[in-house]
Design a protein around this motif. Structure first.
Motif, PDB file in Angstrom:
ATOM      1  N   PHE A  37       0.820  -1.209   0.000  1.00  0.00           N
ATOM      2  CA  PHE A  37       0.000   0.000   0.000  1.00  0.00           C
ATOM      3  C   PHE A  37       0.853   1.258   0.000  1.00  0.00           C
ATOM      4  O   PHE A  37       0.341   2.336  -0.231  1.00  0.00           O
ATOM      5  CB  PHE A  37      -0.941   0.003   1.218  1.00  0.00           C
ATOM      6  CG  PHE A  37      -2.227  -0.706   0.954  1.00  0.00           C
ATOM      7  CD1 PHE A  37      -2.243  -2.068   0.782  1.00  0.00           C
ATOM      8  CD2 PHE A  37      -3.418  -0.009   0.854  1.00  0.00           C
ATOM      9  CE1 PHE A  37      -3.431  -2.736   0.521  1.00  0.00           C
ATOM     10  CE2 PHE A  37      -4.613  -0.672   0.594  1.00  0.00           C
ATOM     11  CZ  PHE A  37      -4.616  -2.036   0.426  1.00  0.00           C
ATOM     12  N   ILE A 102      -0.911  -3.857   6.547  1.00  0.00           N
ATOM     13  CA  ILE A 102      -1.071  -2.763   7.511  1.00  0.00           C
ATOM     14  C   ILE A 102       0.248  -2.038   7.729  1.00  0.00           C
ATOM     15  O   ILE A 102       0.284  -0.813   7.840  1.00  0.00           O
ATOM     16  CB  ILE A 102      -1.611  -3.303   8.844  1.00  0.00           C
ATOM     17  CG1 ILE A 102      -2.861  -4.130   8.596  1.00  0.00           C
ATOM     18  CG2 ILE A 102      -1.898  -2.185   9.806  1.00  0.00           C
ATOM     19  CD1 ILE A 102      -3.927  -3.427   7.831  1.00  0.00           C
ATOM     20  N   VAL A 103       1.351  -2.795   7.780  1.00  0.00           N
ATOM     21  CA  VAL A 103       2.650  -2.133   7.939  1.00  0.00           C
ATOM     22  C   VAL A 103       2.900  -1.189   6.764  1.00  0.00           C
ATOM     23  O   VAL A 103       3.305  -0.038   6.948  1.00  0.00           O
ATOM     24  CB  VAL A 103       3.781  -3.177   8.061  1.00  0.00           C
ATOM     25  CG1 VAL A 103       5.132  -2.494   8.016  1.00  0.00           C
ATOM     26  CG2 VAL A 103       3.638  -3.955   9.352  1.00  0.00           C
ATOM     27  N   THR A 105       0.708   0.228   4.950  1.00  0.00           N
ATOM     28  CA  THR A 105      -0.195   1.376   5.065  1.00  0.00           C
ATOM     29  C   THR A 105       0.375   2.393   6.052  1.00  0.00           C
ATOM     30  O   THR A 105       0.289   3.604   5.835  1.00  0.00           O
ATOM     31  CB  THR A 105      -1.586   0.930   5.537  1.00  0.00           C
ATOM     32  OG1 THR A 105      -1.963  -0.214   4.794  1.00  0.00           O
ATOM     33  CG2 THR A 105      -2.607   2.011   5.311  1.00  0.00           C
ATOM     34  N   GLY A 106       0.974   1.881   7.144  1.00  0.00           N
ATOM     35  CA  GLY A 106       1.628   2.773   8.096  1.00  0.00           C
ATOM     36  C   GLY A 106       2.738   3.565   7.416  1.00  0.00           C
ATOM     37  O   GLY A 106       2.876   4.772   7.624  1.00  0.00           O
ATOM     38  N   VAL A 107       3.520   2.879   6.577  1.00  0.00           N
ATOM     39  CA  VAL A 107       4.598   3.550   5.841  1.00  0.00           C
ATOM     40  C   VAL A 107       4.014   4.640   4.939  1.00  0.00           C
ATOM     41  O   VAL A 107       4.553   5.749   4.849  1.00  0.00           O
ATOM     42  CB  VAL A 107       5.398   2.528   5.006  1.00  0.00           C
ATOM     43  CG1 VAL A 107       6.390   3.232   4.107  1.00  0.00           C
ATOM     44  CG2 VAL A 107       6.100   1.544   5.914  1.00  0.00           C
ATOM     45  N   TRP A 108       2.898   4.324   4.292  1.00  0.00           N
ATOM     46  CA  TRP A 108       2.221   5.295   3.432  1.00  0.00           C
ATOM     47  C   TRP A 108       1.886   6.555   4.240  1.00  0.00           C
ATOM     48  O   TRP A 108       2.219   7.681   3.829  1.00  0.00           O
ATOM     49  CB  TRP A 108       0.983   4.634   2.835  1.00  0.00           C
ATOM     50  CG  TRP A 108      -0.105   5.522   2.336  1.00  0.00           C
ATOM     51  CD1 TRP A 108      -0.012   6.851   1.984  1.00  0.00           C
ATOM     52  CD2 TRP A 108      -1.474   5.152   2.118  1.00  0.00           C
ATOM     53  NE1 TRP A 108      -1.237   7.311   1.570  1.00  0.00           N
ATOM     54  CE2 TRP A 108      -2.142   6.301   1.639  1.00  0.00           C
ATOM     55  CE3 TRP A 108      -2.185   3.964   2.265  1.00  0.00           C
ATOM     56  CZ2 TRP A 108      -3.498   6.282   1.319  1.00  0.00           C
ATOM     57  CZ3 TRP A 108      -3.531   3.960   1.941  1.00  0.00           C
ATOM     58  CH2 TRP A 108      -4.174   5.099   1.475  1.00  0.00           C
ATOM     59  N   TYR A 109       1.236   6.389   5.406  1.00  0.00           N
ATOM     60  CA  TYR A 109       0.856   7.546   6.221  1.00  0.00           C
ATOM     61  C   TYR A 109       2.087   8.353   6.618  1.00  0.00           C
ATOM     62  O   TYR A 109       2.098   9.570   6.554  1.00  0.00           O
ATOM     63  CB  TYR A 109       0.105   7.073   7.477  1.00  0.00           C
ATOM     64  CG  TYR A 109      -1.379   6.936   7.268  1.00  0.00           C
ATOM     65  CD1 TYR A 109      -1.875   6.192   6.218  1.00  0.00           C
ATOM     66  CD2 TYR A 109      -2.282   7.554   8.126  1.00  0.00           C
ATOM     67  CE1 TYR A 109      -3.236   6.063   6.025  1.00  0.00           C
ATOM     68  CE2 TYR A 109      -3.653   7.431   7.933  1.00  0.00           C
ATOM     69  CZ  TYR A 109      -4.125   6.684   6.892  1.00  0.00           C
ATOM     70  OH  TYR A 109      -5.466   6.562   6.708  1.00  0.00           O
ATOM     71  N   VAL A 110       3.131   7.640   7.048  1.00  0.00           N
ATOM     72  CA  VAL A 110       4.324   8.339   7.526  1.00  0.00           C
ATOM     73  C   VAL A 110       4.972   9.126   6.379  1.00  0.00           C
ATOM     74  O   VAL A 110       5.271  10.324   6.518  1.00  0.00           O
ATOM     75  CB  VAL A 110       5.319   7.334   8.154  1.00  0.00           C
ATOM     76  CG1 VAL A 110       6.650   8.011   8.432  1.00  0.00           C
ATOM     77  CG2 VAL A 110       4.741   6.765   9.434  1.00  0.00           C
ATOM     78  N   ASN A 113       2.868  12.175   5.049  1.00  0.00           N
ATOM     79  CA  ASN A 113       2.753  13.299   5.968  1.00  0.00           C
ATOM     80  C   ASN A 113       4.102  13.911   6.318  1.00  0.00           C
ATOM     81  O   ASN A 113       4.179  15.093   6.637  1.00  0.00           O
ATOM     82  CB  ASN A 113       1.969  12.881   7.208  1.00  0.00           C
ATOM     83  CG  ASN A 113       0.511  12.667   6.857  1.00  0.00           C
ATOM     84  OD1 ASN A 113      -0.188  13.617   6.568  1.00  0.00           O
ATOM     85  ND2 ASN A 113       0.075  11.426   6.809  1.00  0.00           N
ATOM     86  N   LEU A 114       5.185  13.106   6.222  1.00  0.00           N
ATOM     87  CA  LEU A 114       6.513  13.704   6.348  1.00  0.00           C
ATOM     88  C   LEU A 114       6.731  14.682   5.194  1.00  0.00           C
ATOM     89  O   LEU A 114       7.244  15.786   5.382  1.00  0.00           O
ATOM     90  CB  LEU A 114       7.597  12.616   6.313  1.00  0.00           C
ATOM     91  CG  LEU A 114       7.954  11.953   7.632  1.00  0.00           C
ATOM     92  CD1 LEU A 114       9.039  10.903   7.402  1.00  0.00           C
ATOM     93  CD2 LEU A 114       8.441  12.992   8.642  1.00  0.00           C
ATOM     94  N   LEU A 116       4.455  16.270   3.640  1.00  0.00           N
ATOM     95  CA  LEU A 116       3.606  17.436   3.910  1.00  0.00           C
ATOM     96  C   LEU A 116       4.302  18.387   4.883  1.00  0.00           C
ATOM     97  O   LEU A 116       4.298  19.604   4.707  1.00  0.00           O
ATOM     98  CB  LEU A 116       2.268  16.966   4.478  1.00  0.00           C
ATOM     99  CG  LEU A 116       1.256  18.049   4.842  1.00  0.00           C
ATOM    100  CD1 LEU A 116       0.757  18.749   3.587  1.00  0.00           C
ATOM    101  CD2 LEU A 116       0.072  17.454   5.606  1.00  0.00           C
ATOM    102  N   MET A 117       4.931  17.819   5.922  1.00  0.00           N
ATOM    103  CA  MET A 117       5.626  18.661   6.899  1.00  0.00           C
ATOM    104  C   MET A 117       6.835  19.347   6.275  1.00  0.00           C
ATOM    105  O   MET A 117       7.124  20.511   6.554  1.00  0.00           O
ATOM    106  CB  MET A 117       6.086  17.806   8.085  1.00  0.00           C
ATOM    107  CG  MET A 117       4.965  17.426   9.037  1.00  0.00           C
ATOM    108  SD  MET A 117       5.438  16.059  10.094  1.00  0.00           S
ATOM    109  CE  MET A 117       6.744  16.812  11.040  1.00  0.00           C
TER     110      MET A 117
END
Lengths: 294, 334
Positions: A37, A102-103, A105-110, A113-114, A116-117
């Motif tokens: 993902f 799920i892991v 997907t977690g990488v995707w979120y991180v 958003n990194l 984005l920051m």
């Protein structure tokens, strides 16, 4: 009629690039039986890498192909080694550990958003020597960055296919894909193969980032757009199949550009989903999927 | 005190505390946070019926929340039907749609199923965003639907204070948790667990795995749609991207996985762990560093999957066992 043929030309060129974005996804699934993902986010990383490289050094956009894909190869290689391998180890007997989804997907979120920051939410484009250039063939106009993207996409797919069938490493990848226990018994280190598959898949996302950047824009969640499209493409073509991904990509590209001649472009997206669902219900393994994979 | 008595006492105590909370917490902001916490716990428990017990990974449940919200709102806005009745209608439609998707997709392996549910949910969202009205029915495309204020009225499912919403969602949550408890101890629960782990073996024993999966899907979709109506009446406004988007579908699945998929307490524990974290990081960090809260969220997700792949419930259950053994004086934890 001219408009339709023009749309077909554009659709095939864009479609090959969609296929390229799906190629890494299908390779990783083929070998590891895991849907990555984070693939769209890795494409975003590739696009940002190409963006900053071209922007800061002013090199020809396609020179970034020499830098970004190797960089992403190591990124993917070590990401799999660090984050995904432990999960596989813990669930050895499961064929398709959902935990891995799920892991990733977690990488995707991180990652999203990194970005984005670090870079903010604005859409960024980079002006290169080839941006906006084109040549005409009779009545038709061919955009040079898109044509180059098409050529690179096809070359990458052919290269990957040759690598898979001709080299020893490629055969080891195939063997692991068919039966990981048997491959293990033959002395193939399963987890090294996974690292390689993830590295190569990520490097291909890097190639896609480099060829898309000259005519597209990048923003932190750009991956989601390509991600969902890539999911549809790999299911259409059959998860794990290289030519399936390219064919699926071209079909999606054609639907998108031809239908947008006749209706608002937001509707073409709905049509893509509808076509996808119909094919899924009629032939769930996709065009070239293996029966055991679905 | 025996173990059973201890369990019951603590359970009754916890429920009593939940019912008494609005007496202490009167700030609407904090009540809203609690309401949303219960809302997510409810949605995840409903999701767990199919995502946990049936052993597949649906990633498009927001579509059923959407069906509930749209059905009851259209019925009450345009036909004057009470949202309570609209809620049931939405549930029935959602259950029907769920079976429609489940039938062809349950044959597939995990990854395919997950991708199909995503594609279906996204397809529906894109379609709704493109439709302004179907015949006389107003959909309003991407602008979404607004519910006009009608004042305090139980029949209209509208309240000027947060407390009634709090008690409604708390009751819904308790009922759905009780339902999962009954199912997990019923014949259907065992069949589902068997079908999720070893479909071929279960089939060989004569269990109609597909049928039980479909029943659990229908129940899960029905219950999810009820929460959609609740959300619509709580917010009085919703739009496709917020309600039907992938973010909601994924968050439901994350809460279940972090809490402990396929367990009864898992969804509640997951919501208790993630929702406050989500709210507070968003409120306190969101303005200075947009995105930081989701970086934290993603990191926690990865860490839990790496170190507690079965979620937070099993280690907490072990802790509780130790505690209970000390209280009751019965032998050590086993």
């Amino acid at each position: 009629m001219t408009a339709v043929i023009q749309a077909v030309i554009n659709g095939i060129m864009m479609g090959a690039m969609y296929g390229l974005t799906a190629l890494g996804l299908t390779l990783i699934f083929g070998v590891m039986k895991v849907v990555n993902f984070a693939h769209g986010s890795l494409l975003m990383v590739g696009m940002f890498a190409a963006y900053w490289l071209i922007k800061l050094t002013g090199i020809h956009p396609y020179l970034s192909l020499l830098v970004v894909p190797p960089l992403l190869f190591f990124f993917g290689y070590y990401m799999q080694n660090l984050l995904i391998k432990p999960v596989f180890r813990a669930e050895q007997q499961v064929r398709e550990p959902l935990t891995v989804i799920i892991v990733t997907t977690g990488v995707w979120y991180v990652l999203d958003n990194l970005a984005l920051m670090l870079f903010g939410a604005e859409y960024r484009t980079v002006k290169t020597s080839i941006t906006g250039t084109s040549f005409s063939m009779g009545d038709f106009i061919v955009s040079i960055p898109k044509l180059s993207g098409f050529v690179v996409s096809v070359a990458t797919a052919v290269g990957l296919w040759l690598f898979m069938v001709k080299t020893r490493t490629g055969k080891a990848l195939q063997a692991t894909s068919l039966d990981r226990e048997a491959a293990n018994l033959m002395g193939i280190d399963q987890y090294r193969i996974y690292n390689l598959a993830f590295g190569i898949g990520t490097a291909i996302a890097g190639i896609a980032g480099c060829v898309i950047m000259p005519f597209y824009y990048v923003y932190p969640s750009v991956g989601v757009v390509f991600d969902i499209r890539a999911f549809i493409i790999v299911v259409l073509g059959g998860l794990g199949s290289i030519h399936g991904a390219m064919l699926g990509g071209v079909i999606i590209g054609l639907i998108e550009s031809v239908f947008s001649q006749f209706m608002p472009s937001t509707w073409t997206e709905a049509i893509i989903y509808a076509v996808f669902l119909v094919i899924l219900f009629v032939k769930p393994s996709g065009f070239f999927g293996k029966k055991q994979d679905w | 005190m025996s173990r059973k008595q201890l369990d019951m006492t603590l359970l009754v105590l916890a429920v009593a505390v939940c019912f008494a909370l609005p007496l202490v917490i009167t700030s609407p902001t904090y009540l809203q946070i609690l309401i949303l916490l219960f809302f997510y716990a409810y949605l995840t428990t409903a999701w767990n019926l199919v995502g946990g017990f049936a052993g597949v990974l649906p990633l498009g449940h927001s579509v059923f929340v959407g069906i509930g919200a749209y059905t009851s709102t259209i019925l009450s806005n345009q036909y004057g039907v009470s949202p309570w009745i609209g809620m049931l209608a939405g549930g029935v439609i959602a259950a029907f749609v769920g079976v429609l998707i489940g039938k062809p997709t349950f044959r597939m392996r995990g990854a395919y199923f997950a991708l199909c549910t995503i594609a279906f949910a996204e397809g529906i969202r894109v379609m709704i965003e493109n439709i302004d009205s179907i015949g006389p029915i107003k959909i309003n495309g991407p602008r979404g639907l607004l519910i006009p204020l009608k004042g305090d009225s139980f029949w209209n499912y509208q309240f000027m204070h947060k407390e009634p919403y709090y008690y409604i969602i708390l009751t819904m949550l308790l009922l759905v948790v009780a339902l999962t408890w009954f199912i997990s101890r019923s014949r259907m629960g065992y069949y589902l667990a068997a079908g999720g782990e070893e479909p071929e073996a279960a089939q060989a024993l004569g269990i109609n795995v597909a049928r039980y999966k479909l029943i659990s899907m229908a129940m899960s979709c029905f219950l999810t749609a009820l929460a959609g109506t609740f959300y619509a009446q709580l917010m009085l406004y919703f739009y496709p991207k917020g309600l039907l988007g992938l973010d909601l579908s994924f968050e439901i699945a994350f809460i279940a996985l972090i809490g402990g998929r396929g367990t009864i307490a898992g969804p509640v524990i997951g919501a208790l762990a993630l929702r406050p974290l989500n709210e507070f990081t968003r409120i306190y960090l969101g303005s200075q560093l947009p995105g930081l809260h989701l970086v934290i969220f993603g990191t926690i997700l990865i860490l839990v999957m790496l170190f507690q792949p079965k979620g937070l419930t099993p280690p907490l259950a072990r802790l509780y066992d130790k505690f209970a053994a000390r209280i009751t004086g019965e032998g050590g934890a086993k």
